[in-house]
Write a protein that holds these residues in place. Structure first.
Motif, PDB file in Angstrom:
ATOM      1  N   LEU A   1       0.866  -1.171   0.000  1.00  0.00           N
ATOM      2  CA  LEU A   1       0.000   0.000   0.000  1.00  0.00           C
ATOM      3  C   LEU A   1       0.904   1.223   0.000  1.00  0.00           C
ATOM      4  O   LEU A   1       1.605   1.473   0.982  1.00  0.00           O
ATOM      5  CB  LEU A   1      -0.912  -0.008   1.234  1.00  0.00           C
ATOM      6  N   ASP A   2       0.925   1.939  -1.116  1.00  0.00           N
ATOM      7  CA  ASP A   2       1.811   3.096  -1.284  1.00  0.00           C
ATOM      8  C   ASP A   2       3.249   2.721  -0.951  1.00  0.00           C
ATOM      9  O   ASP A   2       3.931   3.409  -0.185  1.00  0.00           O
ATOM     10  CB  ASP A   2       1.342   4.266  -0.417  1.00  0.00           C
TER      11      ASP A   2
ATOM     12  N   GLY B   1     -12.115   8.946  -1.734  1.00  0.00           N
ATOM     13  CA  GLY B   1     -11.045   9.711  -2.348  1.00  0.00           C
ATOM     14  C   GLY B   1      -9.736   9.679  -1.587  1.00  0.00           C
ATOM     15  O   GLY B   1      -8.730  10.181  -2.085  1.00  0.00           O
ATOM     16  N   ALA B   2      -9.737   9.103  -0.379  1.00  0.00           N
ATOM     17  CA  ALA B   2      -8.493   9.042   0.400  1.00  0.00           C
ATOM     18  C   ALA B   2      -7.534   8.032  -0.224  1.00  0.00           C
ATOM     19  O   ALA B   2      -7.940   7.114  -0.936  1.00  0.00           O
ATOM     20  CB  ALA B   2      -8.801   8.653   1.841  1.00  0.00           C
ATOM     21  N   ARG B   3      -6.247   8.204   0.085  1.00  0.00           N
ATOM     22  CA  ARG B   3      -5.226   7.282  -0.395  1.00  0.00           C
ATOM     23  C   ARG B   3      -4.383   6.815   0.783  1.00  0.00           C
ATOM     24  O   ARG B   3      -4.242   7.498   1.786  1.00  0.00           O
ATOM     25  CB  ARG B   3      -4.340   7.942  -1.453  1.00  0.00           C
ATOM     26  N   ALA B   4      -3.813   5.625   0.627  1.00  0.00           N
ATOM     27  CA  ALA B   4      -2.968   5.034   1.670  1.00  0.00           C
ATOM     28  C   ALA B   4      -3.687   5.045   3.015  1.00  0.00           C
ATOM     29  O   ALA B   4      -3.122   5.384   4.045  1.00  0.00           O
ATOM     30  CB  ALA B   4      -1.631   5.758   1.757  1.00  0.00           C
ATOM     31  N   GLU B   5      -4.948   4.649   2.983  1.00  0.00           N
ATOM     32  CA  GLU B   5      -5.832   4.735   4.156  1.00  0.00           C
ATOM     33  C   GLU B   5      -6.095   3.346   4.731  1.00  0.00           C
ATOM     34  O   GLU B   5      -6.329   2.382   3.997  1.00  0.00           O
ATOM     35  CB  GLU B   5      -7.152   5.383   3.740  1.00  0.00           C
TER      36      GLU B   5
ATOM     37  N   ASP C   1      -7.414  -2.644  -1.800  1.00  0.00           N
ATOM     38  CA  ASP C   1      -7.111  -2.245  -3.170  1.00  0.00           C
ATOM     39  C   ASP C   1      -5.888  -1.336  -3.145  1.00  0.00           C
ATOM     40  O   ASP C   1      -5.160  -1.288  -2.146  1.00  0.00           O
ATOM     41  CB  ASP C   1      -8.323  -1.611  -3.873  1.00  0.00           C
ATOM     42  N   ASP C   2      -5.622  -0.617  -4.229  1.00  0.00           N
ATOM     43  CA  ASP C   2      -4.408   0.189  -4.308  1.00  0.00           C
ATOM     44  C   ASP C   2      -4.429   1.410  -3.397  1.00  0.00           C
ATOM     45  O   ASP C   2      -3.378   2.016  -3.154  1.00  0.00           O
ATOM     46  CB  ASP C   2      -4.178   0.657  -5.751  1.00  0.00           C
ATOM     47  N   SER C   3      -5.606   1.799  -2.920  1.00  0.00           N
ATOM     48  CA  SER C   3      -5.729   3.026  -2.139  1.00  0.00           C
ATOM     49  C   SER C   3      -5.980   2.800  -0.655  1.00  0.00           C
ATOM     50  O   SER C   3      -5.666   3.668   0.155  1.00  0.00           O
ATOM     51  CB  SER C   3      -6.879   3.890  -2.693  1.00  0.00           C
ATOM     52  N   ARG C   4      -6.580   1.674  -0.292  1.00  0.00           N
ATOM     53  CA  ARG C   4      -6.996   1.529   1.098  1.00  0.00           C
ATOM     54  C   ARG C   4      -7.110   0.076   1.514  1.00  0.00           C
ATOM     55  O   ARG C   4      -7.145  -0.839   0.681  1.00  0.00           O
ATOM     56  CB  ARG C   4      -8.330   2.227   1.335  1.00  0.00           C
TER      57      ARG C   4
ATOM     58  N   SER D   1     -11.969  -0.209  -5.452  1.00  0.00           N
ATOM     59  CA  SER D   1     -11.830  -0.261  -6.905  1.00  0.00           C
ATOM     60  C   SER D   1     -12.243  -1.631  -7.442  1.00  0.00           C
ATOM     61  O   SER D   1     -12.429  -2.587  -6.692  1.00  0.00           O
ATOM     62  CB  SER D   1     -10.380   0.034  -7.304  1.00  0.00           C
TER      63      SER D   1
END
Length: 221
Positions: free
Chosen positions: A8-9, A143-147, A173-176, A201
């Motif tokens: 994640l990130d 809309g948050a990332r790396a959450e 997923d790629d963001s959370r 996603s």
């Protein structure tokens, strides 16, 4: 240690079969939705009477993981208690066990929708926590990332020869990451519920917990 590792990130994390999230590089353990004191809260408010053993079961499982991993930090992602009064209803032996787990490590209590007030058990109380690129909070923000969050108690099912198996799960997923509830008396929301559509996603995976961490494409609505 049975788990499913992912990035994640650019941070390597492991979704453990127990329902906990482990960041090996930082020796950071994350748990969500303990809901300690649920049976007490339901009894106080005239709900269904449940056997008052969930605190012991939940704390025993958490203690086993802490003994095995020896984390430097523990983050509780909110709803650690089923309501504000739950912390005052802990039996002395449960209070002592929790105190022992907290000793010698950083312990962070994040606010949840069930327990918005400060706790009186030591540790640090925060609305959310950021470290490196990651942000930890109770409820996911669109809309948050790396959450990393909890709240929804996601569950998924898998068809087996003996029938359908339903288990708490991580959603990734790629963001959370959305963690499953860890508490013994917590229900769950199936991950094909429409509430997850704007959050996860189309590449999201569900990682079922249990005896092993079992990844599968996240079921969609």
């Amino acid at each position: 240690m049975h788990g499913y590792s992912f990035n994640l990130d650019r941070i390597t994390l492991t979704a453990l079969a127990s329902g906990l999230l482990w960041w090996q590089e930082r020796r950071l353990l994350c748990v969500s939705d303990l809901h300690l004191g649920k049976s007490d809260r339901m009894a106080r408010r005239g709900g269904a009477l449940l056997p008052p053993y969930e605190n012991r079961e939940t704390l025993d499982r958490l203690a086993q993981a802490i003994d095995a991993l020896d984390p430097l930090s523990v983050i509780c992602l909110g709803d650690s208690f089923d309501d504000d009064a739950g912390q005052n209803a802990l039996e002395p032996e449960d209070h002592a066990q929790l105190t022992m787990m907290m000793a010698g490590r950083r312990w962070i209590w994040l606010e949840g929708n069930h327990d918005p007030g400060p706790v009186n058990l030591g540790g640090t109380h925060m609305s959310e926590y950021k470290t490196g690129p990651l942000v930890f909070r109770h409820i996911a923000k669109s809309g948050a990332r790396a959450e990393i969050s909890g709240h929804y108690h996601p569950k998924a099912s898998l068809r087996m020869k003996a029938g359908r198996m339903s288990r708490p799960c991580f959603l990734i997923d790629d963001s959370r990451v959305i963690l499953p509830a860890f508490g013994a008396y917590t229900g769950g929301l199936r991950c094909n519920d429409p509430v997850f559509e704007p959050l996860m996603s189309t590449k999201a995976v569900a990682v079922l917990t249990g005896t092993q961490a079992l990844p599968l494409p996240m079921p969609r609505a």
